[in-house]
Design a protein around this motif. Structure first.
Motif, PDB file in Angstrom:
ATOM      1  N   ASN A 115     -12.643  40.139 -13.658  1.00 24.92           N
ATOM      2  CA  ASN A 115     -12.470  41.580 -13.833  1.00 24.92           C
ATOM      3  C   ASN A 115     -13.723  42.350 -13.443  1.00 24.92           C
ATOM      4  O   ASN A 115     -13.628  43.472 -12.933  1.00 24.92           O
ATOM      5  N   LEU A 116     -14.892  41.776 -13.664  1.00 24.42           N
ATOM      6  CA  LEU A 116     -16.107  42.422 -13.171  1.00 24.42           C
ATOM      7  C   LEU A 116     -16.164  42.389 -11.641  1.00 24.42           C
ATOM      8  O   LEU A 116     -16.614  43.349 -11.002  1.00 24.42           O
ATOM      9  N   LEU A 117     -15.683  41.308 -11.049  1.00 23.85           N
ATOM     10  CA  LEU A 117     -15.659  41.194  -9.591  1.00 23.85           C
ATOM     11  C   LEU A 117     -14.624  42.119  -8.955  1.00 23.85           C
ATOM     12  O   LEU A 117     -14.611  42.297  -7.727  1.00 23.85           O
ATOM     13  N   LEU A 118     -13.767  42.716  -9.780  1.00 30.08           N
ATOM     14  CA  LEU A 118     -12.835  43.711  -9.267  1.00 30.08           C
ATOM     15  C   LEU A 118     -13.579  44.845  -8.574  1.00 30.08           C
ATOM     16  O   LEU A 118     -13.065  45.467  -7.638  1.00 30.08           O
ATOM     17  N   SER A 119     -14.809  45.099  -9.019  1.00 28.17           N
ATOM     18  CA  SER A 119     -15.612  46.153  -8.393  1.00 28.17           C
ATOM     19  C   SER A 119     -15.860  45.865  -6.915  1.00 28.17           C
ATOM     20  O   SER A 119     -16.026  46.793  -6.112  1.00 28.17           O
ATOM     21  N   SER A 177     -18.405  24.163  -5.466  1.00 26.94           N
ATOM     22  CA  SER A 177     -18.570  24.951  -6.690  1.00 26.94           C
ATOM     23  C   SER A 177     -18.051  26.360  -6.450  1.00 26.94           C
ATOM     24  O   SER A 177     -18.791  27.235  -5.988  1.00 26.94           O
ATOM     25  N   SER A 178     -16.791  26.571  -6.774  1.00 25.46           N
ATOM     26  CA  SER A 178     -16.192  27.891  -6.549  1.00 25.46           C
ATOM     27  C   SER A 178     -16.792  28.950  -7.464  1.00 25.46           C
ATOM     28  O   SER A 178     -16.823  30.134  -7.119  1.00 25.46           O
ATOM     29  N   ARG A 179     -17.288  28.561  -8.639  1.00 22.55           N
ATOM     30  CA  ARG A 179     -17.882  29.560  -9.536  1.00 22.55           C
ATOM     31  C   ARG A 179     -19.167  30.126  -8.931  1.00 22.55           C
ATOM     32  O   ARG A 179     -19.460  31.318  -9.090  1.00 22.55           O
ATOM     33  N   LEU A 180     -19.943  29.291  -8.242  1.00 19.13           N
ATOM     34  CA  LEU A 180     -21.160  29.781  -7.600  1.00 19.13           C
ATOM     35  C   LEU A 180     -20.833  30.696  -6.424  1.00 19.13           C
ATOM     36  O   LEU A 180     -21.574  31.645  -6.144  1.00 19.13           O
ATOM     37  N   VAL A 181     -19.733  30.429  -5.737  1.00 21.63           N
ATOM     38  CA  VAL A 181     -19.284  31.324  -4.674  1.00 21.63           C
ATOM     39  C   VAL A 181     -19.006  32.711  -5.241  1.00 21.63           C
ATOM     40  O   VAL A 181     -19.415  33.736  -4.675  1.00 21.63           O
ATOM     41  N   MET A 182     -18.313  32.761  -6.376  1.00 17.14           N
ATOM     42  CA  MET A 182     -18.000  34.048  -6.998  1.00 17.14           C
ATOM     43  C   MET A 182     -19.279  34.786  -7.405  1.00 17.14           C
ATOM     44  O   MET A 182     -19.421  35.991  -7.158  1.00 17.14           O
ATOM     45  N   GLY A 183     -20.221  34.062  -8.018  1.00 21.96           N
ATOM     46  CA  GLY A 183     -21.452  34.700  -8.474  1.00 21.96           C
ATOM     47  C   GLY A 183     -22.306  35.215  -7.330  1.00 21.96           C
ATOM     48  O   GLY A 183     -22.827  36.338  -7.376  1.00 21.96           O
ATOM     49  N   LEU A 184     -22.442  34.407  -6.281  1.00 17.93           N
ATOM     50  CA  LEU A 184     -23.237  34.832  -5.136  1.00 17.93           C
ATOM     51  C   LEU A 184     -22.593  36.035  -4.447  1.00 17.93           C
ATOM     52  O   LEU A 184     -23.291  36.928  -3.960  1.00 17.93           O
ATOM     53  N   LEU A 239     -11.876  34.149  -1.948  1.00 23.36           N
ATOM     54  CA  LEU A 239     -11.786  32.716  -1.744  1.00 23.36           C
ATOM     55  C   LEU A 239     -12.250  31.959  -2.981  1.00 23.36           C
ATOM     56  O   LEU A 239     -11.618  30.976  -3.399  1.00 23.36           O
ATOM     57  N   GLY A 240     -13.321  32.431  -3.601  1.00 24.73           N
ATOM     58  CA  GLY A 240     -13.851  31.741  -4.773  1.00 24.73           C
ATOM     59  C   GLY A 240     -12.903  31.759  -5.951  1.00 24.73           C
ATOM     60  O   GLY A 240     -12.658  30.721  -6.579  1.00 24.73           O
ATOM     61  N   ARG A 241     -12.353  32.936  -6.256  1.00 24.75           N
ATOM     62  CA  ARG A 241     -11.480  33.011  -7.431  1.00 24.75           C
ATOM     63  C   ARG A 241     -10.171  32.250  -7.223  1.00 24.75           C
ATOM     64  O   ARG A 241      -9.628  31.640  -8.151  1.00 24.75           O
ATOM     65  N   LYS A 242      -9.639  32.271  -5.980  1.00 24.83           N
ATOM     66  CA  LYS A 242      -8.400  31.530  -5.710  1.00 24.83           C
ATOM     67  C   LYS A 242      -8.633  30.032  -5.829  1.00 24.83           C
ATOM     68  O   LYS A 242      -7.834  29.308  -6.438  1.00 24.83           O
ATOM     69  N   GLU A 290     -17.654  24.701 -14.455  1.00 21.54           N
ATOM     70  CA  GLU A 290     -17.065  24.338 -13.175  1.00 21.54           C
ATOM     71  C   GLU A 290     -15.540  24.318 -13.308  1.00 21.54           C
ATOM     72  O   GLU A 290     -15.004  24.182 -14.407  1.00 21.54           O
ATOM     73  N   ALA A 291     -14.841  24.468 -12.186  1.00 22.24           N
ATOM     74  CA  ALA A 291     -13.399  24.653 -12.230  1.00 22.24           C
ATOM     75  C   ALA A 291     -12.672  23.540 -12.964  1.00 22.24           C
ATOM     76  O   ALA A 291     -11.713  23.792 -13.718  1.00 22.24           O
ATOM     77  N   ASP A 292     -13.124  22.301 -12.799  1.00 24.25           N
ATOM     78  CA  ASP A 292     -12.395  21.192 -13.416  1.00 24.25           C
ATOM     79  C   ASP A 292     -12.546  21.164 -14.945  1.00 24.25           C
ATOM     80  O   ASP A 292     -11.881  20.366 -15.609  1.00 24.25           O
TER      81      ASP A 292
END
Length: 449
Positions: free
Chosen positions: A272-276, A324-331, A375-378, A443-445
Motif C-alpha cells: 500500500n505504501l508502494l501504491l505511491s 529476493s522479490s522483497r528487495l526488488v520492492m524496497g529498491l 514485478l516484485g509484488r507479483k 522472504e517470500a517463502d
C-alpha cells in the motif's frame, strides 16, 4: 516438487531453444518446481505464450495509458481538466476492488484461463468504444464516457489479474516466474519504444489533431484481442473447483490471514505504501506539461522514456526477483524517491534543463521504479502464497489496496490543489517509507508461515 525433465533426443526444437534463451532453463535439466508433473511437458509452449501475451498487453497498456495517453486525449477533446485527475484512481480502484468478488467465481472454473480471456476481450471492446465516444459525443459527455469505459476496462483487468496469478502458479515453475514477468515487460517495453519513436518523429506535426490519439487507442484494442488469443492457447490442467466462496466469506478469510500471518500483514503495508509509485505517472505528466510544455511530440518522447525504462530494468528486476522479490520492492521505492528529487530539482538547474529531453530522464527513473514494484509484488505473492490459496491472497491484497486507492485519490487531489511540487514531494517521502517497510518483510517463502 522439484524435478528435471530431460529434453528430447537429438537437437532441441525451435520452441525449446526460444524457451531456453528467454528463461535461462536448460531443457536437459528442466526445473519444474511447484507445478504439476503434467504441466512440465507443455512448459516451453506455455512460457512463450505467456510472454507473447505480456508483450501485447504491456504495449497496449502504454498506447492507451491513463497516466500519459488518456490525459492527452481528454486535453485534445477540450474536456474539463478535473477528469484527468480521475483517470489513475479509477484505473487502480476499478481493477482492484472487484477482485475479492471475482476470486470465488474464478475458483469454480476448472480452467481459470478463460476468465482472463473473457476479461481481455472485454478490455478490447472498452477501448474500441472510446473512439466513437470521442468523435460523436459533446465534450463533457465524451470525457465522462471515457472515464466510465476506463472503469469497466479496469474491472475486467481485476478479474484477469486473479486468473493470471492462478494460471501462472499452475503453468510456470517457481524460480522462472520472475524472469517470465521480466520478459513480458522487456519485450513490451521494446515495442513501446518503437511506438514512441513513431509518435515523436512520425506524428509530431499532428499535435492539434484528435486522430493520432484515437489511432493509439484502436491499436491498443487490437493488441488486447491478440493477448486474449495467446492466453487462450495456454495448456492449463484442470484445477480443483471446490472451495469457491462468497465475497463476504472470502473477505472474512482474508481478514483472518491478515491477522494470523504477520508476513502477509507486512506485505499489505509495504504494497500500500508502494501504491505511491504506481499512481505517480499522471502527476509527473502534469508537472512535465507545466515545466517543459506539451504536445504529441513531447508525449512521444515520454513514451520512449517509459519503453527504455522497461527494457533496461525488466531483465535486472526479473533475475533479482527470483532471488529476493522483497528487495526488488524496497529498491524500487528508493528509485521512485530519486525520481521525485530530480523532478523538483530540474526547474532550478537553468534553462538548458527546461526541455522535454531533460524531463524524459524523470520518466525513465519512475518507469524503472514502477516496473520494479509491479514485478516484485507479483513475484512475491505468487511465490509466497500457498498453492491452494493464491487466488484468495491475490484477491484480498488487491481489494484492500483498491479501497486505499480511493482514499489515496482523494488525498492526492487535495495535495495537487496545493501545488504539483507538493504532490511530488509527498511521492518522494512515501517512496522512502515504502523502502523501509519492505526492509521488514520476510522472504517470500516465509510470508505465509
Amino acid at each position: 516438487m522439484s524435478e528435471a525433465v530431460a529434453g528430447p533426443a537429438g537437437s532441441p526444437s525451435t520452441l525449446d531453444r526460444a524457451y531456453e534463451f528467454l528463461s535461462g532453463d536448460d531443457a536437459a535439466d528442466r526445473s519444474c518446481a511447484a507445478i504439476p508433473d503434467s504441466a512440465c511437458t507443455a512448459l516451453p509452449r506455455n512460457y512463450l505464450l505467456n510472454v507473447a501475451n505480456g508483450a501485447c498487453t504491456k504495449l497496449a497498456e502504454q498506447l492507451a495509458s491513463p497516466g500519459l495517453v488518456l490525459p492527452w486525449v481528454i486535453g485534445a477533446l477540450g474536456a474539463p481538466a478535473f477528469l484527468v485527475g480521475l483517470l489513475q484512481p479509477v484505473k487502480q480502484a476499478g481493477s482492484l476492488l472487484p477482485q475479492l468478488a471475482a476470486a470465488g467465481a474464478i475458483r469454480r472454473l476448472a480452467r481459470r484461463k478463460w476468465a482472463w480471456v473473457t476479461a481481455g476481450i472485454t478490455q478490447a471492446f472498452c477501448l474500441l468504444l472510446m473512439i466513437p465516444a470521442a468523435l460523436l459525443l459533446p465534450l463533457m459527455a465524451a470525457g465522462i464516457t471515457i472515464v466510465a469505459l476506463l472503469a469497466l476496462f479496469s474491472a475486467a483487468s481485476g478479474v484477469g489479474s486473479v486468473a493470471f496469478q492462478d494460471v501462472t502458479g499452475k503453468t510456470v515453475p517457481k524460480g522462472r516466474r520472475g524472469r517470465m514477468l521480466a520478459n513480458r515487460a522487456a519485450i513490451g517495453g521494446a515495442l513501446t519504444l518503437a511506438a514512441g519513436i513513431g509518435l515523436r518523429w512520425g506524428l509530431e506535426g499532428e499535435a492539434e489533431s484528435l486522430f493520432p490519439y484515437l489511432m493509439l487507442i484502436g491499436a491498443a484494442a487490437i493488441l488486447w484481442a491478440l493477448g486474449a488469443l495467446c492466453f487462450a492457447a495456454i495448456a492449463e490442467e484442470k484445477g480443483a473447483k471446490e472451495g469457491g466462496q462468497t465475497p463476504l466469506d472470502s473477505f472474512r478469510e482474508g481478514l483472518h490471514l491478515m491477522r494470523d500471518k504477520p508476513g502477509f500483514r507486512k506485505f499489505l503495508l509495504a504494497r500500500n505504501l508502494l501504491l505511491s509509485v504506481e499512481l505517480a505517472m499522471p502527476v509527473y505528466a502534469l508537472h512535465a506539461q507545466r515545466t517543459v510544455g506539451e504536445g504529441l511530440g513531447g508525449l512521444g518522447l515520454f513514451v520512449i522514456a517509459v519503453g527504455i525504462a522497461a527494457i533496461i530494468s525488466s531483465p535486472f528486476w526479473g533475475l533479482f526477483a527470483d532471488r529476493s522479490s522483497r528487495l526488488v520492492m524496497g529498491l524500487s521505492g528508493l528509485v521512485a524517491a530519486l525520481a521525485a528529487f530530480l523532478a523538483l530539482a530540474l526547474p532550478h538547474l537553468g534553462d538548458a534543463y527546461q526541455t522535454p529531453a531533460a524531463y524524459a530522464l524523470v520518466f525513465v527513473i519512475i518507469g524503472i521504479a514502477e516496473a520494479g514494484v509491479r514485478l516484485g509484488r507479483k513475484t512475491y505473492l505468487v511465490d509466497g502464497a500457498p498453492a491452494d490459496q493464491k487466488g484468495l491472497y491475490a484477491a484480498f491484497s488487491n481489494t484492500a489496496t483498491g479501497a486505499l486507492t480511493v482514499i489515496a485519490g482523494a488525498v492526492g487531489a487535495s495535495v495537487l490543489a496545493l501545488g504539483v511540487d507538493q504532490a511530488i514531494l509527498l511521492l518522494g517521502v512515501l517512496g522512502v517509507l515504502s523502502a523501509l517497510a519492505c526492509a521488514r518483510l520476510p522472504e517470500a517463502d516465509r510470508m505465509a508461515a
